[in-house]
Write an enzyme that holds these catalytic residues in place. Structure first.
Site, PDB file in Angstrom:
ATOM      1  N   HIS A   1       0.813  -1.217   0.000  1.00 53.65           N
ATOM      2  CA  HIS A   1       0.000   0.000   0.000  1.00 53.65           C
ATOM      3  C   HIS A   1       0.850   1.273   0.000  1.00 53.65           C
ATOM      4  CE1 HIS A   1       0.518  -0.247   4.492  1.00 53.65           C
ATOM      5  NE2 HIS A   1       0.560   1.071   4.360  1.00 53.65           N
TER       6      HIS A   1
ATOM      7  N   ASP B   1       0.130  -7.698   1.376  1.00 60.18           N
ATOM      8  CA  ASP B   1       0.517  -6.292   1.483  1.00 60.18           C
ATOM      9  C   ASP B   1       2.029  -6.124   1.549  1.00 60.18           C
ATOM     10  OD1 ASP B   1       0.150  -3.572   1.527  1.00 60.18           O
ATOM     11  OD2 ASP B   1      -0.191  -3.458   3.684  1.00 60.18           O
TER      12      ASP B   1
ATOM     13  N   GLY C   1       3.442   6.621   7.943  1.00 59.29           N
ATOM     14  CA  GLY C   1       4.815   6.814   7.482  1.00 59.29           C
ATOM     15  C   GLY C   1       5.736   5.709   7.948  1.00 59.29           C
ATOM     16  N   ASN C   2       5.337   4.994   9.017  1.00 61.37           N
ATOM     17  CA  ASN C   2       6.111   3.849   9.497  1.00 61.37           C
ATOM     18  C   ASN C   2       5.880   2.607   8.642  1.00 61.37           C
ATOM     19  OD1 ASN C   2       6.052   5.137  12.632  1.00 61.37           O
ATOM     20  ND2 ASN C   2       7.838   3.924  12.075  1.00 61.37           N
ATOM     21  N   SER C   3       4.837   2.609   7.825  1.00 61.00           N
ATOM     22  CA  SER C   3       4.504   1.425   7.033  1.00 61.00           C
ATOM     23  C   SER C   3       5.689   1.003   6.174  1.00 61.00           C
ATOM     24  CB  SER C   3       3.297   1.710   6.137  1.00 61.00           C
ATOM     25  OG  SER C   3       2.136   1.888   6.900  1.00 61.00           O
TER      26      SER C   3
ATOM     27  N   GLY D   1     -10.125 -24.361  -5.176  1.00 60.19           N
ATOM     28  CA  GLY D   1     -11.327 -23.942  -5.884  1.00 60.19           C
ATOM     29  C   GLY D   1     -12.580 -24.100  -5.059  1.00 60.19           C
TER      30      GLY D   1
END
Length: 388
Positions: free
Chosen positions: A131, A161, A233-235, A291
């Site tokens: 992200h 992510d 901002g730490n991501s 599936g």
């Protein structure tokens, strides 16, 4: 003679007087005298004065761990172009889509965002969150030593992510990366990143929990929870242990204000290492797939299916043409075991299926129409999920 006797008598008298005073006031000064009085039995002992640190000794600190890991944590700046409406849009999604398509109704503007990343290989390979770089037109990386470079997106995995970037600078410090670190609740951890764009920042806390899931953040969730302050901002930054080794990639926070409330989440280093290897080797993350779509067993469903407990997962949907359909799996089957191990719930089943390799076989223990059935299902590869 009389004068000498007088001096002797006076000297003896003074000495006896001094001896009397000492014996009365300070008997411990005399050989074999009584010891200094201590606290009464049962009374708390007087606190001991703290011993002075040895000359040159420093107080306990995590400075060595930070010095080891911080050079490997980078700031990431992204830029992308977005269409901004010239007038406020209505709340109706259909009308909003129609108006956005009209010429002259929007103007194109440049938007910037920030995040963090971790250099995991000396060749310039960087791990960050998907992200952070999603839909970015340009990605800029800034190192702690002040160097900057444009980054290229190597690959991404939206379902976990995570994304892999590459920069072309020499002498890059790769973080110590244990593929299978042992993280326990209560371990001290440090979060390093670029919160709010103020610059590289280190915060300290403990591991609050492990194995957190069902947060609705990713398809596959197995988070480390920490109370080390993690802010926007730490991501993509590093969560390290007291030795300076990477134990997780900071990903998300729980917050009602936008700031840290002491509940942050990081992707474990073992999972990040696996995804890194998959992307670098195959350009994508390969996951097992049968599936079918499972759902949790509620107490009402357990009663309806005559189950003793709610462990397992009910097959809510079988995709036509998928491996499960070909192996005879039916809607309404209750999957109780996978390869001989009990299935706790639908989330447990999905995560364990993802770890299977395509081309193998999964052995499902199924409860169907009041009896146990074993099905051998070939494992396929999960289709790639793409986001806009």
């Amino acid at each position: 003679m009389r004068r000498l006797w007088l001096i002797f008598a006076q000297t003896v008298t003074v000495c006896l007087a001094i001896l009397f005073l000492v014996a009365t006031l300070r008997p411990q000064w005399l050989p074999g005298g009584a010891p200094e009085p201590g606290p009464a039995p049962g009374a708390p002992a007087a606190p001991r004065a703290p011993s002075a640190p040895a000359p040159g000794a420093a107080p306990f600190s995590y400075a060595d761990a930070v010095a080891r890991a911080a050079p490997s944590v980078v700031n990431i700046y992204t830029a992308k172009h977005v269409d901004v409406p010239l007038v406020p849009l209505p709340a109706d999604p259909s009308l909003e889509r129609f108006l956005r398509g009209l010429p002259g109704f929007t103007r194109r503007e440049s938007a910037t965002s920030l995040g963090s990343g971790v250099i995991v290989r000396a060749d310039g390979t960087i791990l960050t969150n998907y992200h952070v770089i999603e839909a970015a037109d340009a990605i800029e990386v800034r190192l702690r030593d002040g160097r900057q470079a444009a980054a290229k997106l190597v690959g991404a995995d939206p379902e976990s992510d995570l994304a892999v970037l590459k920069i072309g600078l020499p002498d890059l410090p790769a973080i110590a990366f244990d593929p299978a670190p042992s993280v326990r609740v209560g371990d001290v951890v440090l979060a390093i990143g670029n919160p709010f764009g103020v610059g590289q920042t280190t915060t300290q806390g403990i591991v609050s929990a492990v194995g957190r899931n069902r947060l609705g953040l990713n398809t596959y969730e197995d988070f480390i929870q920490t109370d080390a302050a993690i802010n926007p901002g730490n991501s993509g930054g590093a969560l390290i242990d007291a030795r300076g080794e990477l134990v997780g990639i900071n990903t998300a926070i729980y917050s009602e204000t936008g700031g840290s409330l002491g509940i942050g989440f990081a992707i474990p280093a073992a999972a990040a290492h696996h995804i890194l290897d998959e992307i670098l080797t195959y350009g994508r993350v390969r996951r097992g797939w049968l599936g079918l779509e499972p759902q949790d067993i509620t107490p009402d469903l357990a009663q309806a299916f005559r189950l003793k407990d709610t462990r397992g997962a009910i097959v809510a949907r079988v995709l036509p043409g998928g491996p499960a359909a070909g192996a005879g799996v039916r809607v309404g089957d209750v999957i109780r075991t996978l390869d001989g191990r009990a299935v706790e719930d639908a989330y447990d089943l999905v995560n364990r299926l993802a770890s299977l390799r395509a081309g193998g076989t999964a052995r499902l223990g199924v409860w169907r129409a009041g009896r146990n059935v074993t099905l051998e299902v070939p494992v396929g590869e999960r289709p790639t999920v793409r986001r806009r």
